[in-house]
Design a protein around this motif. Structure first.
Motif: not given
Length: 64
Positions: A22-23, A29-33
């Motif tokens: 959301k940011d 997504s930087l959190r995905k992998e």
């Protein structure tokens, strides 16, 4: 590192270092992998507060 059963996954580096979807301005997504390693629930949950504290320290140093 303990003898408990690994029932959760610990993110390496911590997910807290990366912005939430959301940011971000774009649709990725930087959190995905992120790399994960097996962890027991107790140690994984206890480490979360340390991760948050580390992020706050980094943010406070970035403004100086």
């Amino acid at each position: 590192m303990c003898d408990a059963l690994a029932t959760t996954k610990e993110h390496i580096p911590p997910k807290a270092l990366f912005p939430k979807q959301k940011d971000l301005l774009r649709e990725f997504s930087l959190r995905k992998e992120l790399i994960t390693v097996p962890s027991c629930e107790e140690h994984n949950n206890n480490k979360s507060k340390d991760d948050e504290y580390f992020v706050y320290l980094l943010a406070s140093m970035a403004t100086t």
